[in-house]
Motif scaffolding. Structure first.
Motif, PDB file in Angstrom:
ATOM      1  N   THR A   1       0.980  -1.278   0.120  1.00 50.37           N
ATOM      2  CA  THR A   1      -0.128   0.028   0.073  1.00 50.37           C
ATOM      3  C   THR A   1       0.898   1.348  -0.065  1.00 50.37           C
ATOM      4  N   GLY A   2       1.863   1.390   0.698  1.00 44.01           N
ATOM      5  CA  GLY A   2       2.938   2.281   0.765  1.00 44.01           C
ATOM      6  C   GLY A   2       3.394   2.452  -0.716  1.00 44.01           C
ATOM      7  N   CYS A   3       3.872   1.663  -1.358  1.00 42.58           N
ATOM      8  CA  CYS A   3       4.239   1.887  -2.569  1.00 42.58           C
ATOM      9  C   CYS A   3       3.246   2.548  -3.740  1.00 42.58           C
ATOM     10  N   ASN A   4       1.794   2.041  -3.440  1.00 46.05           N
ATOM     11  CA  ASN A   4       0.880   2.518  -4.221  1.00 46.05           C
ATOM     12  C   ASN A   4       0.307   4.080  -3.791  1.00 46.05           C
ATOM     13  N   LEU A   5       0.711   4.261  -2.488  1.00 43.59           N
ATOM     14  CA  LEU A   5       0.220   5.695  -2.053  1.00 43.59           C
ATOM     15  C   LEU A   5       1.237   6.609  -2.692  1.00 43.59           C
ATOM     16  N   ILE A   6       2.574   6.286  -2.407  1.00 43.37           N
ATOM     17  CA  ILE A   6       3.641   7.065  -2.658  1.00 43.37           C
ATOM     18  C   ILE A   6       3.497   7.336  -4.367  1.00 43.37           C
ATOM     19  N   SER A   7       3.334   6.273  -5.120  1.00 43.68           N
ATOM     20  CA  SER A   7       3.046   6.518  -6.645  1.00 43.68           C
ATOM     21  C   SER A   7       1.694   7.610  -6.838  1.00 43.68           C
ATOM     22  N   ARG A   8       0.912   7.600  -6.027  1.00 43.77           N
ATOM     23  CA  ARG A   8      -0.426   8.238  -6.164  1.00 43.77           C
ATOM     24  C   ARG A   8       0.014   9.785  -5.767  1.00 43.77           C
ATOM     25  N   THR A   9       0.905  10.042  -4.947  1.00 40.64           N
ATOM     26  CA  THR A   9       1.151  11.333  -4.531  1.00 40.64           C
ATOM     27  C   THR A   9       1.085  12.322  -5.688  1.00 40.64           C
ATOM     28  N   ALA A  10       0.599  13.468  -5.386  1.00 44.58           N
ATOM     29  CA  ALA A  10       0.428  14.757  -6.359  1.00 44.58           C
ATOM     30  C   ALA A  10       1.683  15.564  -6.306  1.00 44.58           C
ATOM     31  N   PRO A  11       2.155  16.154  -7.460  1.00 41.21           N
ATOM     32  CA  PRO A  11       2.981  17.226  -7.471  1.00 41.21           C
ATOM     33  C   PRO A  11       3.016  18.212  -6.515  1.00 41.21           C
ATOM     34  N   GLY A  12       3.994  18.583  -5.735  1.00 37.67           N
ATOM     35  CA  GLY A  12       3.993  19.254  -4.476  1.00 37.67           C
ATOM     36  C   GLY A  12       3.898  18.605  -3.115  1.00 37.67           C
ATOM     37  N   GLU A  13       3.366  17.397  -3.239  1.00 38.81           N
ATOM     38  CA  GLU A  13       3.091  16.566  -1.976  1.00 38.81           C
ATOM     39  C   GLU A  13       4.351  15.916  -1.539  1.00 38.81           C
TER      40      GLU A  13
END
Length: 125
Positions: A89-101
């Motif tokens: 899940t950490g892998c997926n959540l990091i990949s879904r961060t938006a620019p600036g996050e």
């Protein structure tokens, strides 16, 4: 650390992709903290505090992380552990961060997402 990804089936990985608690996503305080760079995603699947924590920020992060652990525990199967579910899940959540996050890189540094893909653990798919 044991091998993490080979023990997961495709269904488990896909189900983990949507773990971010829906209630947290609708919380204006969470959104403001995320957009303001006060919190960020971590490779272990939990939300982290980037700088100094106020009691309110710490309470919010603790609450979100309790919800996440509850969900990881519910989704863990006989072929995976809570920690494995959290990692994927950490892998997926990091990949879904938006620019600036903000997100935590595998070396422990907090980075700000730019236009490129985030730096993730080599074990992430």
């Amino acid at each position: 650390m044991r091998k993490l990804l080979p023990t997961f089936g495709l269904a488990a990985m896909l189900s983990v992709a949507m773990v971010a608690p829906a209630s947290a996503q609708r919380d204006p305080a969470y959104q403001a903290a995320r957009q303001g760079g006060l919190v960020g995603e971590q490779p272990d699947g939990y939300l982290g505090i980037v700088g100094s924590a106020t009691p309110e920020l710490q309470a919010m992060v603790n609450n979100i992380n309790i919800q996440r652990k509850r969900q990881y525990t519910q989704q863990a199967t006989t072929s995976s552990t809570v920690e494995q579910m959290a990692f994927v899940t950490g892998c997926n959540l990091i990949s879904r961060t938006a620019p600036g996050e903000k997100y935590r890189a595998p070396d422990g540094r907090w980075l700000t997402r730019g236009g490129d893909a985030p730096v993730r653990d080599a074990r992430c798919l």
